[in-house]
Design an enzyme around this catalytic site. Structure first.
Site, short mmCIF file in Angstrom:
data_model
loop_
_atom_site.label_atom_id
_atom_site.label_comp_id
_atom_site.label_asym_id
_atom_site.label_seq_id
_atom_site.Cartn_x
_atom_site.Cartn_y
_atom_site.Cartn_z
N ARG A 142 0.82 -1.22 0.00
CA ARG A 142 0.00 0.00 0.00
C ARG A 142 0.84 1.26 0.00
O ARG A 142 0.49 2.25 -0.66
CB ARG A 142 -0.96 -0.01 1.19
CG ARG A 142 -2.05 1.05 1.08
CD ARG A 142 -3.13 0.87 2.13
NE ARG A 142 -2.61 1.09 3.48
CZ ARG A 142 -3.37 1.04 4.59
NH1 ARG A 142 -4.66 0.75 4.48
NH2 ARG A 142 -2.84 1.26 5.77
N LYS A 246 -2.72 6.86 0.85
CA LYS A 246 -2.58 7.28 2.25
C LYS A 246 -1.58 8.44 2.31
O LYS A 246 -0.49 8.33 2.87
CB LYS A 246 -2.12 6.10 3.11
CG LYS A 246 -2.40 6.28 4.60
CD LYS A 246 -2.16 4.98 5.35
CE LYS A 246 -2.36 5.14 6.85
NZ LYS A 246 -3.77 5.39 7.21
N GLU A 282 -16.40 6.82 3.56
CA GLU A 282 -15.70 6.29 4.74
C GLU A 282 -15.70 7.30 5.87
O GLU A 282 -16.02 8.47 5.70
CB GLU A 282 -14.29 5.84 4.39
CG GLU A 282 -13.31 6.91 3.99
CD GLU A 282 -11.91 6.32 3.74
OE1 GLU A 282 -11.52 5.38 4.44
OE2 GLU A 282 -11.23 6.82 2.83
#
Length: 406
Positions: A142, A246, A282
């Protein structure tokens, strides 16, 4: 420390790679099987916070002078952080740095253009004194996806895994002991450290991993349900933007709405899609999960603006094994009324049960409210207990998620 080139073919040959790449024994993962679990329990099954008899070849976890039973989720100093620098097209050797400060160029792209991304993962002590990192291979994948989105260099997976192993080993005394409910939180950080004034990627990058001993995010483990606010005045991420990466800026965007919601009595925010404000996306720092117990459904949004959660991925695997149907798709706001349980999931808390989600008008008056369980739901409890038992080495790790620190 640079990885010996002779080891790289061995590392590539296994799907689950052991963290201890410098050890001249087998480089494959040492899984926590039922047989090894039973052996560990014979060696020492006490859940006491005493760790005097739990020293392993990498040292004894929980020997730092800290109030282990009082840890929260907050910064605490540890022995060191790990640092690596990318320059001239290659990564340099890793070093352990004891100072908590960094020296950075005034023109660094991270400061001017937000060329920065990070990860979060945890290491857990087991009852025999051994320490395992939970799914670091997924974090390696990720962080590279996030880095690629903002034009930063790849960190080879084997280098990332070795870095996680080495920083935990160097801070082994700060790993909370088995039975404390805590973990050593790892925060890998990749950022542009080279100077640029025009908008372009840097030529130099720095990779750090800091460690922090943390306790349960909520005292006592799984919290009572919290009430959330559906956000209409702000968006977390734009369509086709960087919501699935992220990157640091995604979290800065949540600061104002998060603080405003807390002033109104809502400790958590749920964002909708930026284009239409009709679809669930989210929470501030967590994925959304809806549970329909009657129809045995586990429903979570599928959106290019949502960060793929490693915790969510893990919970989906467990839920499927428990007989739930996994639905990853668009979720209309009105569908919230179909769920018995609602969950916010992420590394820090694993799961946070949601008691209700309210929507307010421009005057701050409640116009709709979706109510879930008053207590922790049975499916929420089961998912939480299972993943925590795997992390703590209390059940067989049949998924090979735990990577042993050596």
């Amino acid at each position: 420390m640079r990885i010996a080139s002779a080891l790289l073919p061995l590392l590539a040959a296994t799907a689950h790679t052991c963290l201890a790449f410098t050890v001249p024994t087998s480089p494959t993962l040492t899984p926590l099987t039922k047989q090894s679990l039973n052996q560990q329990r014979r060696l020492g099954s006490s859940s006491s916070l005493s760790v005097a008899a739990s020293t392993t070849e990498v040292g004894a976890p929980g020997t730092a002078d800290l109030p282990w039973s009082e840890l929260g989720f907050e910064f605490r100093p540890t022995k060191s952080h790990l640092k690596m620098v990318y320059k001239d097209g290659k990564w340099g050797e890793a070093e352990m740095v004891e100072s908590p400060y960094i020296n950075i160029h005034i023109g660094a792209t991270a400061l001017h253009y937000g060329q920065s991304c990070f990860e979060g993962l945890k290491a857990f002590a087991h009852d025999d004194g051994s320490v395992y990192v939970f799914r670091p291979d997924e974090n390696a994948k990720r962080i590279n996806k996030s880095g690629d989105r903002v034009m930063m260099p790849e960190i080879p997976v084997e280098i990332f895994l070795k870095a996680c192993n080495d920083i935990v080993k160097d801070n082994i005394a700060y790993v909370p002991p088995y039975g404390s409910g805590g973990a050593l939180y790892l925060r890998p950080l990749l950022f542009g450290s080279g100077p640029r004034i025009g908008l372009q990627p840097a030529e130099e990058y720095t990779f750090l991993i800091m460690t922090i001993p943390v306790g349960d995010y909520y005292k006592g483990g799984l919290a009572e349900p919290v009430n959330g606010l559906i956000v209409d005045d702000y968006d977390r991420a734009a369509p086709k933007g960087v919501g699935a990466a992220k990157v640091a800026g995604n979290y800065a965007a949540d600061l104002i709405p998060n603080m405003e919601a807390k002033k109104k009595g809502y400790p958590i925010c749920l964002y909708l899609d930026a284009a239409t404000h009709t679809m669930v996306e989210e929470f501030s720092t967590s994925n959304f999960i809806g549970i329909d117990n009657e129809n045995k459904r586990y429903v979570t949004p599928k959106s290019p603006s949502v960060l793929p959660s490693i915790t969510n991925k893990s919970l989906q695997t467990i839920a499927k094994d428990e007989g739930l149907t996994i639905e990853q798709r668009d979720i209309k706001v009105e569908e919230l009324g179909e769920f018995d349980e609602a969950i916010a999931c992420g590394t820090a808390v694993v799961v946070t049960p949601i008691g209700s989600l309210a929507r307010l008008n421009a005057d701050g008056e409640e116009i709709s409210k979706y109510v879930f369980t008053e207590d922790v739901g049975k499916t929420t409890r089961s998912l939480y207990d299972t993943v925590r038992s795997i992390q703590n080495g209390e059940v067989e790790d049949k998924y090979n998620w735990n990577f042993k620190v050596q």
